[in-house]
Design a protein around this motif. Structure first.
Motif, PDB file in Angstrom:
ATOM      1  N   SER A  99       0.624  -1.145  -0.083  1.00  0.00           N
ATOM      2  CA  SER A  99      -0.090   0.394  -0.174  1.00  0.00           C
ATOM      3  C   SER A  99       0.923   1.188   0.266  1.00  0.00           C
ATOM      4  CB  SER A  99      -1.050   0.193   1.205  1.00  0.00           C
ATOM      5  OG  SER A  99       0.325   0.026   2.705  1.00  0.00           O
ATOM      6  N   GLU A 100       1.957   1.241  -0.153  1.00  0.00           N
ATOM      7  CA  GLU A 100       3.195   2.247   0.489  1.00  0.00           C
ATOM      8  C   GLU A 100       4.089   1.856  -0.693  1.00  0.00           C
ATOM      9  OE1 GLU A 100       5.400   1.892   3.644  1.00  0.00           O
ATOM     10  OE2 GLU A 100       3.739   1.189   4.148  1.00  0.00           O
ATOM     11  N   SER A 101       4.881   3.023  -1.119  1.00  0.00           N
ATOM     12  CA  SER A 101       6.292   3.290  -2.150  1.00  0.00           C
ATOM     13  C   SER A 101       7.369   1.369  -1.544  1.00  0.00           C
ATOM     14  CB  SER A 101       7.103   4.202  -1.534  1.00  0.00           C
ATOM     15  OG  SER A 101       8.515   3.867  -3.055  1.00  0.00           O
ATOM     16  N   ILE A 102       8.097   0.939  -1.927  1.00  0.00           N
ATOM     17  CA  ILE A 102       8.604  -0.115  -1.651  1.00  0.00           C
ATOM     18  C   ILE A 102       9.838  -0.226  -2.760  1.00  0.00           C
ATOM     19  CG2 ILE A 102       9.309  -2.664  -1.896  1.00  0.00           C
ATOM     20  CD1 ILE A 102       6.444  -1.448  -0.983  1.00  0.00           C
ATOM     21  N   CYS A 103      10.622  -0.089  -1.549  1.00  0.00           N
ATOM     22  CA  CYS A 103      12.743   0.269  -1.685  1.00  0.00           C
ATOM     23  C   CYS A 103      13.478  -1.256  -1.740  1.00  0.00           C
ATOM     24  CB  CYS A 103      13.365   1.285  -0.774  1.00  0.00           C
ATOM     25  SG  CYS A 103      13.474   1.419   0.578  1.00  0.00           S
ATOM     26  N   TYR A 104      14.325  -1.547  -2.456  1.00  0.00           N
ATOM     27  CA  TYR A 104      15.535  -2.335  -1.729  1.00  0.00           C
ATOM     28  C   TYR A 104      16.978  -2.017  -1.561  1.00  0.00           C
ATOM     29  CZ  TYR A 104      18.943  -5.712  -3.569  1.00  0.00           C
ATOM     30  OH  TYR A 104      20.208  -7.150  -3.663  1.00  0.00           O
ATOM     31  N   LEU A 105      16.711  -3.343  -0.190  1.00  0.00           N
ATOM     32  CA  LEU A 105      17.752  -2.248   0.614  1.00  0.00           C
ATOM     33  C   LEU A 105      18.709  -3.660   1.203  1.00  0.00           C
ATOM     34  CD1 LEU A 105      19.556  -0.231   2.535  1.00  0.00           C
ATOM     35  CD2 LEU A 105      18.157  -1.158   3.882  1.00  0.00           C
ATOM     36  N   ASN A 106      20.053  -4.037   0.483  1.00  0.00           N
ATOM     37  CA  ASN A 106      20.799  -5.736   0.418  1.00  0.00           C
ATOM     38  C   ASN A 106      19.790  -6.451   0.796  1.00  0.00           C
ATOM     39  OD1 ASN A 106      23.180  -3.213   1.398  1.00  0.00           O
ATOM     40  ND2 ASN A 106      22.625  -3.212   3.486  1.00  0.00           N
ATOM     41  N   GLY A 107      19.209  -6.685  -0.380  1.00  0.00           N
ATOM     42  CA  GLY A 107      18.689  -8.168  -0.926  1.00  0.00           C
ATOM     43  C   GLY A 107      17.254  -8.808  -0.661  1.00  0.00           C
ATOM     44  N   ASP A 108      16.849  -7.122   0.341  1.00  0.00           N
ATOM     45  CA  ASP A 108      15.350  -6.756   0.535  1.00  0.00           C
ATOM     46  C   ASP A 108      14.538  -6.593  -0.005  1.00  0.00           C
ATOM     47  OD1 ASP A 108      15.816  -9.195   2.703  1.00  0.00           O
ATOM     48  OD2 ASP A 108      16.667  -8.255   4.384  1.00  0.00           O
ATOM     49  N   MET A 109      13.299  -6.535  -0.393  1.00  0.00           N
ATOM     50  CA  MET A 109      12.659  -5.705  -0.939  1.00  0.00           C
ATOM     51  C   MET A 109      11.454  -5.532   0.322  1.00  0.00           C
ATOM     52  SD  MET A 109      12.250  -4.691  -4.143  1.00  0.00           S
ATOM     53  CE  MET A 109      12.833  -4.838  -5.583  1.00  0.00           C
ATOM     54  N   ILE A 110      11.438  -3.818   1.040  1.00  0.00           N
ATOM     55  CA  ILE A 110      10.788  -3.633   2.046  1.00  0.00           C
ATOM     56  C   ILE A 110      10.376  -1.775   1.842  1.00  0.00           C
ATOM     57  CG2 ILE A 110      12.300  -4.488   3.908  1.00  0.00           C
ATOM     58  CD1 ILE A 110      14.033  -2.005   3.266  1.00  0.00           C
ATOM     59  N   PRO A 111       9.042  -2.059   2.812  1.00  0.00           N
ATOM     60  CA  PRO A 111       8.506  -0.461   2.483  1.00  0.00           C
ATOM     61  C   PRO A 111       9.193   0.355   2.589  1.00  0.00           C
ATOM     62  CG  PRO A 111       6.838  -2.139   3.672  1.00  0.00           C
ATOM     63  CD  PRO A 111       8.129  -2.978   3.675  1.00  0.00           C
ATOM     64  N   PHE A 112       9.051   1.212   2.477  1.00  0.00           N
ATOM     65  CA  PHE A 112      10.392   2.644   1.981  1.00  0.00           C
ATOM     66  C   PHE A 112      10.026   3.203   3.248  1.00  0.00           C
ATOM     67  CE2 PHE A 112      11.226   6.636   1.305  1.00  0.00           C
ATOM     68  CZ  PHE A 112      12.394   6.783   0.966  1.00  0.00           C
ATOM     69  N   GLN A 113       9.318   3.534   4.111  1.00  0.00           N
ATOM     70  CA  GLN A 113       9.196   3.846   5.465  1.00  0.00           C
ATOM     71  C   GLN A 113      10.028   3.240   6.409  1.00  0.00           C
ATOM     72  OE1 GLN A 113       5.530   4.457   6.994  1.00  0.00           O
ATOM     73  NE2 GLN A 113       5.196   2.112   7.582  1.00  0.00           N
ATOM     74  N   ASP A 114      10.477   1.638   6.383  1.00  0.00           N
ATOM     75  CA  ASP A 114      11.255   1.138   6.763  1.00  0.00           C
ATOM     76  C   ASP A 114      12.504   1.099   6.987  1.00  0.00           C
ATOM     77  OD1 ASP A 114       8.470  -0.062   7.789  1.00  0.00           O
ATOM     78  OD2 ASP A 114       8.646  -1.708   7.247  1.00  0.00           O
ATOM     79  N   ALA A 115      12.773   0.915   5.261  1.00  0.00           N
ATOM     80  CA  ALA A 115      14.936   1.733   5.296  1.00  0.00           C
ATOM     81  C   ALA A 115      15.447   2.766   6.439  1.00  0.00           C
ATOM     82  CB  ALA A 115      14.175   1.947   3.349  1.00  0.00           C
ATOM     83  N   ARG A 116      16.016   2.405   6.316  1.00  0.00           N
ATOM     84  CA  ARG A 116      16.999   3.089   7.722  1.00  0.00           C
ATOM     85  C   ARG A 116      18.556   2.402   7.807  1.00  0.00           C
ATOM     86  NH1 ARG A 116      12.673   4.167   8.208  1.00  0.00           N
ATOM     87  NH2 ARG A 116      11.753   4.469  10.296  1.00  0.00           N
TER      88      ARG A 116
END
Length: 310
Positions: free
Chosen positions: A9-26
């Motif tokens: 329901s929100e933007s997705i990003c890729y971080l170090n091998g995982d697709m996660i919600p953008f707001q969870d990217a840290r």
């Protein structure tokens, strides 16, 4: 690399091998992207929700990584697939006449120790994310032209950082644009190098038109712009002479036309520098020919798209 699409329901990003919600990217505060600005990057766009020029951007990203020489790089062979997935997932709820900017960045990793002032580093951080293109902010530039200011801040000398490295160490650009906007809130900074030659802006390559020919600052002093390569190809097709050369501010002031190119906004005419008008029309005749040829090649008028999306 998987993501439960039914829950999206929100933007997705890729971080170090995982697709996660953008707001969870840290990133941890000891990532070298934060501690030292040690980050290389690429920024591309979609047309009709399909990523554009991916191979060219990944090739330039690899060039940047080769030049910085960071150890312990992970396998990056899947980045093309990652870009495609980010576009597919994040355009689902996007209006049909809107598009995305897709950003890739790789930091030198995380600082894991400090010995005699030397920072060791872990495996580099890899991230890919997207954001809607800011068409509403571009309309004035497309239709009225971009205003430039030449600030006191200079381009980082090639001997310090090779301009072929597309990087996120952006403090000098922030200072330059801040200086420019104190003089003109609408302006972009156009930096000189240490020899008083024109280089580029924070968002694009500069080109000037004189007597029907196109000129651009030397490749050795500027980022190897992918959009600039499109202009070179178009100039060849339209039999418009194109030359890399040293350009002074006086050359820009005496130009018949000028424009900027970028992988996101593609092409924008320049209307003034330091308050002095350039040419007599916006866009100029040659600039408009190049723009029309570009839109024909991609089957989409990016200026009209911006107007319709506002």
């Amino acid at each position: 690399m998987q993501f439960q699409e039914e829950k999206q329901s929100e933007s997705i990003c890729y971080l170090n091998g995982d697709m996660i919600p953008f707001q969870d990217a840290r990133l941890p505060v000891f990532d070298l992207a934060i501690m030292q600005g040690a980050t290389v990057t690429e920024r591309l766009r979609t047309f009709r929700h399909v990523p554009y020029d991916v191979d060219a951007h990944l090739k330039r990203l690899q060039q940047s990584l080769d030049l910085v020489g960071w150890p312990n790089l992970p396998d990056l062979s899947n980045l093309s697939h990652v870009v495609a997935e980010i576009a597919r997932l994040n355009t689902k709820n996007l209006a049909v006449n809107s598009d995305l900017a897709i950003v890739l960045f790789i930091s030198a990793g995380q600082a894991v120790g400090d010995s005699n002032g030397l920072i060791d580093q872990s495996k580099p951080t890899v991230c890919v994310y997207s954001a809607p293109l800011p068409f509403s902010k571009w309309i004035a530039g497309y239709t009225q032209g971009v205003e430039l200011i030449v600030p006191e801040v200079r381009q980082i000398p090639r001997i310090s950082i090779d301009p072929k490295i597309k990087m996120r160490s952006r403090l000098h650009w922030q200072l330059a644009d801040q200086e420019a906007r104190r003089k003109n809130p609408r302006a972009l900074a156009l930096l000189l190098d240490e020899y008083d030659c024109l280089t580029e802006t924070s968002s694009g390559n500069l080109m000037i038109v004189k007597n029907g020919a196109v000129f651009s600052p030397r490749e050795s002093q500027t980022l190897d712009g992918i959009s600039r390569q499109h202009v070179i190809q178009i100039c060849e097709e339209l039999e418009i002479p194109f030359t890399f050369t040293d350009l002074k501010k006086s050359d820009l002031l005496q130009a018949d036309e000028a424009f900027l190119t970028s992988s996101t906004f593609c092409l924008m005419p320049v209307t003034s520098v330091d308050g002095n008008s350039i040419g007599t029309s916006t866009p100029g005749t040659v600039t408009e020919k190049i723009r029309q040829s570009w839109t024909t090649s991609i089957g989409l008028d990016f200026v009209e798209q911006a107007k319709s999306a506002k």
